[in-house]
Design an enzyme around this catalytic site. Structure first.
Site, PDB file in Angstrom:
ATOM      1  CE  LYS A  77     -28.353  11.608   3.580  1.00 30.00           C
ATOM      2  NZ  LYS A  77     -27.151  12.104   2.864  1.00 30.00           N
ATOM      3  CB  SER A 152     -26.043   9.182   0.439  1.00 29.77           C
ATOM      4  OG  SER A 152     -25.799  10.429   1.077  1.00 29.77           O
ATOM      5  CB  SER A 176     -24.881  12.926  -0.623  1.00 35.01           C
ATOM      6  OG  SER A 176     -24.238  11.705  -0.879  1.00 35.01           O
TER       7      SER A 176
HETATM    8  N1  GLN Z   1     -21.150   9.183  -3.597  1.00 38.15           N
HETATM    9  C1  GLN Z   1     -20.216   9.607  -2.612  1.00 38.15           C
HETATM   10  C2  GLN Z   1     -19.891   8.454  -1.692  1.00 38.15           C
HETATM   11  O1  GLN Z   1     -20.391   7.401  -1.907  1.00 38.15           O
HETATM   12  C3  GLN Z   1     -20.738  10.788  -1.843  1.00 38.15           C
HETATM   13  C4  GLN Z   1     -21.653  10.456  -0.746  1.00 38.15           C
HETATM   14  C5  GLN Z   1     -22.067  11.656   0.078  1.00 38.15           C
HETATM   15  O2  GLN Z   1     -21.887  12.796  -0.334  1.00 38.15           O
HETATM   16  N2  GLN Z   1     -22.598  11.397   1.263  1.00 38.15           N
HETATM   17  O3  GLN Z   1     -19.138   8.588  -0.780  1.00 38.15           O
END
Ligand code: GLN
Length: 495
Positions: A77, A152, A176
């Site tokens: 990532k 994400s 995420s």
């Molecule tokens: N969807 C969540 C956010 O927008 C989690 C994102 C994540 O885990 N990086 O913060």
């Protein structure tokens, strides 16, 4: 031999036994990655570097000194800094940025012999649930390219689901790893906070951020996690625990278990708040089917309650932006990445740089974060959220007096259509309801494929364990995957 949809464990075995060379596998994954570029999984693909690493892996094997992941093609990532590839965090702010060092997780996977194909698309600074907040391009779900892959870690999920890599890294702040794994039918685990080093992981919300593997099976995840995890003196929040062998924990026999009932004695708690009336029927159906399989394997299902589940949304969306607003202050046009071309004085340079470099969602979070931390609002919002966070963690401990593992859906629906969530951020925040509680409590959570829902879209079963219970989660998921084929399904369009 085709490497398509080959997992980490199989690739490692083939290379170790000399049945395939790492160069062969890497070549094959690279050509798949090139052929499926329209999926938007990679922000940076480096064939030359990957093949050089594969060659080195083959040489190590020939010399007889190969480590656990020797020659296995993976990717990272783009939130992990890497010395030999650019790192953007999915943001214009870091376009062209080169790190002088590798993130600990990257270094450890390298030391285990893994080959990196490049860097994977993600939401800008890991903020999002659909990968549509990437400053570059969205990633597309290989099960239906009109749909999002989740986020994400969307690029990571796509790369594994489309068979472009054997496994990859992801990060999970509020879901995420688990949510994109669920949306694309792959297996992913977010370990207990502190198990994987955050050193070199570009910070979003430091008290929540955690790295983990995303791959084709629990076994693949166990192999990768064994290489990634462990104390790191470069991260002050790293858990001081001896290195763990997650493959051994995954395959260990439970007391009282038998070959036909490997999960005998395991109590799986179903929080009633995780099965609300609003849960999509197809998600509920798939999750219940997977739970019935776990019962067949000897587990017992018990009703439990996490009464503050709904509160995890406002609590997370105060704490995470608060930490983000502080973490992102370092992107000021002086120390890293982008700087505005035209500006007056220093303040103007800051303003223009940040206005140009950050996308809308990141700006929204910086503003919310600065607001809830400001004088007069700190007590009303931030402090209150911290108190509730503790109560949410306590609720889990109450549950774990009645069960060993908690299970439920990962997300309330299957993957939605591209563009559907982008104009209503609140709607996207609400969809995080089942992943946020474990994040706030710092507990390990996993997404395991549980079959297909409406329109043939994948559904994930979430398993949540107690602190440092990664072994129990992997063991449970592995037992399920030995008995069922949910995790073996692959999307038609990318064969
Ligand atoms: N969807 C969540 C956010 O927008 C989690 C994102 C994540 O885990 N990086 O913060």
């Amino acid at each position: 031999m085709s490497a398509a949809f080959m997992g980490v464990a199989q690739a490692a075995r083939l290379v170790a036994q000399g049945q395939a060379s790492s160069v062969e596998l890497t070549q094959d994954f690279l050509s798949r990655a090139q052929a499926h570029q329209s999926l938007g999984a990679f922000l940076h693909l480096d064939a030359e570097l990957a093949l050089a690493q594969a060659k080195a892996a083959d040489a190590r094997r020939a010399a007889g000194g190969a480590a656990s992941l020797n020659g296995v093609p993976i990717a990272h990532k783009d939130i992990f800094v890497t010395q030999d590839a650019p790192t953007t965090a999915g943001s214009k702010m870091l376009q062209g940025y080169r790190s002088p060092f590798d993130a600990t997780v990257v270094a450890r996977l390298k030391a285990a012999g893994a080959v990196s194909l490049g860097k994977l698309n993600c939401d800008e600074f890991a903020m999002g649930s659909a990968n549509e907040n990437s400053a570059y391009f969205p990633a597309k779900n290989p099960w239906d390219v009109q749909r999002v892959p989740g986020g994400s870690s969307g690029g990571s999920a796509v790369a594994v689901a489309a068979g472009l890599v054997a496994g990859c890294t992801g990060t999970d702040t509020g879901g995420s790893i688990r949510q994109p794994a669920s949306f694309t039918g792959i297996t992913g685990i977010k370990p207990t906070y502190g198990v994987c080093s955050r050193y070199g992981m570009i910070a979003f919300a430091s008290s929540l951020d955690q790295a983990g593997p995303m791959a084709r099976s629990a076994e693949d995840c166990a192999l990768m996690l064994s290489a990634m995890a462990g104390f790191d003196e470069l991260d002050s929040t790293s858990a001081q625990r001896p290195a763990a062998d997650y493959v051994a924990q995954m395959t260990a026999t439970r007391e009282g278990a038998s070959a036909t009932h490997p999960l005998k004695g395991l109590r799986i708690g179903l929080p009633r708040e995780f099965f609300p009336a609003a849960l999509a029927a197809d998600v509920n159906g798939a999750v219940r089917t997977a739970l019935a399989e776990l019962e067949k394997l000897g587990a017992t299902l018990v009703d439990v309650s996490l009464p503050r589940t709904e509160l995890s949304i406002p609590v997370y969306y105060i704490i995470a932006p608060a930490e983000a607003s502080s973490n992102l202050s370092r992107f000021d046009g002086v120390k890293f990445g982008h700087r505005a071309q035209q500006y007056g004085d220093l303040l103007d340079m800051y303003k223009k740089t940040r206005a140009e470099g950050f996308g809308a969602e990141v700006k929204r979070r910086i503003m919310i974060g600065a607001y809830v931390l400001s004088h007069g609002y700190y007590d009303a919002y931030y402090l209150q959220a911290q108190k509730l966070r503790r109560m949410i963690a306590d609720d889990f401990q109450q549950c774990f007096t009645q069960c060993d593992v908690i299970a439920g859906p990962v997300a309330p629906t299957v993957a939605w259509k591209l563009g559907q969530g982008s104009d209503d951020p609140l709607q996207a925040y609400l969809a995080d309801i089942f992943t946020l509680p474990a994040s706030l409590a710092g507990l390990p959570g996993m997404s395991v494929p549980a079959g297909l829902g409406d329109q043939g879209m994948p559904v994930g079963l979430q398993l949540i364990g107690n602190y440092f219970g990664e072994g129990t989660l992997l063991h449970t998921a592995h037992a399920l995957q030995q008995a069922t084929d949910f995790h073996l399904k692959t999307p038609e369009g990318v064969r």
